[in-house]
Design a protein around this motif. Structure first.
Motif, PDB file in Angstrom:
ATOM      1  N   ILE A 147       0.848  -1.199   0.000  1.00 12.49           N
ATOM      2  CA  ILE A 147       0.000   0.000   0.000  1.00 12.49           C
ATOM      3  C   ILE A 147       0.881   1.246   0.000  1.00 12.49           C
ATOM      4  CG2 ILE A 147      -1.830   1.239   1.210  1.00 12.49           C
ATOM      5  CD1 ILE A 147      -2.515  -1.398   2.610  1.00 12.49           C
ATOM      6  N   LEU A 151       1.400   4.126  -2.985  1.00  9.83           N
ATOM      7  CA  LEU A 151       1.121   5.546  -2.773  1.00  9.83           C
ATOM      8  C   LEU A 151       2.301   6.420  -3.160  1.00  9.83           C
ATOM      9  CD1 LEU A 151      -0.722   5.458   0.672  1.00  9.83           C
ATOM     10  CD2 LEU A 151      -1.684   6.266  -1.459  1.00  9.83           C
ATOM     11  N   LEU A 155       6.580   9.275  -6.746  1.00  7.50           N
ATOM     12  CA  LEU A 155       7.357  10.389  -6.195  1.00  7.50           C
ATOM     13  C   LEU A 155       8.838  10.186  -6.463  1.00  7.50           C
ATOM     14  CD1 LEU A 155       5.574  10.689  -2.771  1.00  7.50           C
ATOM     15  CD2 LEU A 155       5.175  11.985  -4.831  1.00  7.50           C
ATOM     16  N   LEU A 165       5.207   6.052   6.408  1.00  3.49           N
ATOM     17  CA  LEU A 165       3.865   5.518   6.178  1.00  3.49           C
ATOM     18  C   LEU A 165       3.737   4.092   6.680  1.00  3.49           C
ATOM     19  CD1 LEU A 165       3.048   6.645   2.523  1.00  3.49           C
ATOM     20  CD2 LEU A 165       2.743   7.868   4.647  1.00  3.49           C
ATOM     21  N   PRO A 211      -6.758  -1.182  -1.337  1.00  3.64           N
ATOM     22  CA  PRO A 211      -6.134   0.146  -1.332  1.00  3.64           C
ATOM     23  C   PRO A 211      -4.894   0.199  -2.200  1.00  3.64           C
ATOM     24  CG  PRO A 211      -5.903  -0.934   0.806  1.00  3.64           C
ATOM     25  CD  PRO A 211      -6.866  -1.745   0.013  1.00  3.64           C
ATOM     26  N   ALA A 214      -6.149   0.825  -5.639  1.00  2.00           N
ATOM     27  CA  ALA A 214      -6.646   2.206  -5.731  1.00  2.00           C
ATOM     28  C   ALA A 214      -5.487   3.191  -5.776  1.00  2.00           C
ATOM     29  CB  ALA A 214      -7.557   2.507  -4.544  1.00  2.00           C
ATOM     30  N   ALA A 215      -4.471   2.945  -4.943  1.00  2.98           N
ATOM     31  CA  ALA A 215      -3.331   3.858  -4.888  1.00  2.98           C
ATOM     32  C   ALA A 215      -2.539   3.817  -6.193  1.00  2.98           C
ATOM     33  CB  ALA A 215      -2.430   3.496  -3.714  1.00  2.98           C
ATOM     34  N   MET A 218      -4.268   5.835  -8.696  1.00  5.00           N
ATOM     35  CA  MET A 218      -4.039   7.242  -8.384  1.00  5.00           C
ATOM     36  C   MET A 218      -2.651   7.684  -8.833  1.00  5.00           C
ATOM     37  SD  MET A 218      -3.012   8.666  -4.840  1.00  5.00           S
ATOM     38  CE  MET A 218      -1.354   8.473  -5.438  1.00  5.00           C
ATOM     39  N   SER A 221      -2.438   8.247 -12.648  1.00  7.44           N
ATOM     40  CA  SER A 221      -3.181   9.337 -13.293  1.00  7.44           C
ATOM     41  C   SER A 221      -2.385  10.642 -13.308  1.00  7.44           C
ATOM     42  CB  SER A 221      -4.491   9.568 -12.570  1.00  7.44           C
ATOM     43  OG  SER A 221      -4.267   9.986 -11.259  1.00  7.44           O
TER      44      SER A 221
END
Lengths: 221, 54, 254
Positions: A147, A151, A155, A165, A211, A214-215, A218, A221
């Motif tokens: 996860i 996320l 970066l 995290l 998640p 989903a991450a 994200m 995108s």
């Protein structure tokens, strides 16, 4: 289901080509454990007493360091985008990637751990408990860690933030696993802790891919 | 109860008043910081708009 | 939407529009501050002056009136943050995203206060500044969770993406908090035994309970004020190029 195994096979083949990714976390694990006797002194009693904690904290850090390779190369060469766009459910594909990643980074830790446990003076029975906790615990670390990587994969400097995290979420695994080994040393029953770890593994398997998927969407995108 | 004994807190003055003091400072900062930042941000925007009009 | 009466639906619709929210929040803050100050004044007066001295802990127990409400708020805000994040994630409501991230710093502050006051209370009670007590330890981990949320938000440049990331992280955190809390509690009973239960209050007298609850309500008001204050700043920064912000700046510079 076919896609799941296809992902696992592909990732394993890729990982075998880049052996450094397997070796580096392993070396880190061994090195950190070697540092402890040098730091606290080579008193067998003391080392034995803190061995469960040492081994588990080192495993935690090694697992965290290895996380970066989970999505990094696929992110860089665009393969991850293909995964996100593929018609298969992303959470299943992600689970396959995590399994492959654990097989090349988590499993070696479990295999080498008995050797290090002997260096720290653990008994054979304790080592067997240690192996069980590592087998149940390190996959949880990979699942939760996924996860965090998902996320931060987009970066430029995700490394530091990743530890912030992920490490707090590792606390329950550390507590139950290290405690099981400690109790085993004292000859006390450890079934409760083992059951907790197994429950966390099941829970993480079911919940963590969502998640993560989903991450990843994200981050793409 | 006298004022002095109130401030003495039964000998625990240091702990009690430090706790309340830190709490107060943190809470005040938390409200004033965004307020000040917002006002300076608005000023900055106003300056930008004036420059565009010229 | 059919189940919601029309006026309420309209109210939420209007609230979700940034200029309205910005103006309304600005109007509400003075009122909320007034209520907060009254509650705070009474809570402090009752807690520090009216409430009797504890027969065991003397006056040091009076730290409870900020320590316990802060600890409550730290958890409450995390849950609110995750809920707001979820709403933002599902319905793509910009304001929910802003509320979520604005909550993070307020929640982190309350967590910090709970830790510091707990330590200041612990020194006279336990004789040391820090004890690996279950409550303080979980509070410390909660602080790390908050710092993670804030760090992640700052690390991602695109703020819409950052909001999504923060929402996912907060939801993961909310699932984990009970597990972390339970495991820390369990770890604590094993390692420490029941020596540190001094802070537990099996029966609290009504004269001590009233100021405690008053402070808790006051802190809730404070949270609303702080979060609105920060949300206004966030909103302005995100919408800097929109027409309503330009209009606002024009009107103000006149």
């Amino acid at each position: 289901m076919y896609a799941f195994f296809a992902i696992v096979r592909r990732d394993l083949r890729l990982a075998l080509r880049k052996r450094a990714e397997i070796i580096n976390p392993l070396l880190f694990f061994v090195l950190v454990i070697t540092l402890f006797p040098l730091g606290v002194g080579a008193k067998p009693m003391l080392l034995q007493a803190i061995a469960p904690g040492i081994i588990w904290v080192s495993a935690l850090l090694a697992a965290m360091l290895s996380l970066d390779s989970l999505f990094r190369s696929d992110f860089d060469d665009g393969a991850l985008e293909q995964l996100v766009l593929s018609p298969q459910p992303l959470s299943v594909l992600v689970l396959g990637k995590i399994l492959a990643h654990w097989l090349v980074t988590g499993l070696p830790l479990v295999i080498i751990a008995p050797l290090l446990a002997i260096l720290l003076g653990l008994s054979a029975k304790t080592i067997s408990i240690l192996l069980i906790t590592l087998l149940l615990g390190t996959p949880v670390l990979s699942l939760i860690g996924a996860i965090g990587v998902a996320l931060t994969v987009g970066l430029r400097r995700g490394g530091m933030i990743l530890s912030l995290l992920v490490l707090p979420l590792y606390v329950p695994v550390l507590i139950f696993a290290a405690n099981a080994v400690e109790m085993a040393q004292l000859g006390l029953p450890v079934m409760a802790q083992i059951n907790m770890l197994a429950a966390m593994l099941v829970l993480a398997c079911v919940l963590a891919p969502w998640p993560t998927a989903a991450a990843l969407k994200m981050s793409m995108s | 109860m006298t004022i002095e004994s109130f401030f003495a807190m039964g000998g625990y003055a240091f702990y009690v008043w430090t706790a309340y003091g830190i709490c107060g400072v943190v809470l005040v900062i938390n409200v004033l910081m965004p307020l000040r930042q917002r006002l300076s941000f608005l000023q900055e925007l106003a300056r930008k708009q004036q420059r565009q009009q010229l | 939407m059919k189940f919601i009466p029309d006026p309420i639906g309209k109210f939420f619709h209007r609230m979700a529009s940034p200029p309205h929210f910005y103006a309304l929040a600005g109007q509400m803050i003075p009122w909320l501050t007034g209520i907060f100050l009254v509650l705070l004044g009474y809570g402090l007066f009752a807690g520090l002056y009216l409430a009797p001295t504890d027969y065991q802990q003397g006056d040091s127990y009076r730290i409870i009136y900020i320590h316990v409400p802060s600890a409550w708020m730290s958890l409450f805000i995390y849950i609110v943050m995750a809920l707001a994040g979820a709403i933002g994630l599902i319905w793509r409501i910009k304001l929910a995203e802003i509320m979520a991230i604005s909550s993070a710093s307020v929640g982190a502050s309350f967590t910090f206060i709970a830790l510091v006051t707990g330590s200041l209370w612990g020194k006279p009670m336990w004789g040391t500044w820090w004890v690996w007590d279950a409550r303080l330890t979980s509070e410390l981990i909660l602080l790390f969770l908050y710092l993670g949320v804030m760090g992640l938000y700052n690390a991602i440049d695109d703020k819409r993406t950052a909001s999504k990331a923060v929402a996912i992280l907060a939801l993961v955190g909310v699932v984990n908090i009970p597990i972390i809390h339970y495991s820390v509690e369990w770890w604590n009973t094993l390692h420490q035994g029941p020596t540190v239960t001094k802070m537990d209050k099996p029966s609290i007298h009504i004269s001590m309970l009233i100021p405690l609850l008053t402070m808790a309500v006051a802190f809730k008001f404070y949270y609303v004020i702080a979060v609105l204050q920060r949300a206004r700043l966030e909103l302005l920064q995100r919408e800097r190029t929109s027409a309503w912000v330009k209009k606002l700046v024009m009107e103000q510079s006149k």
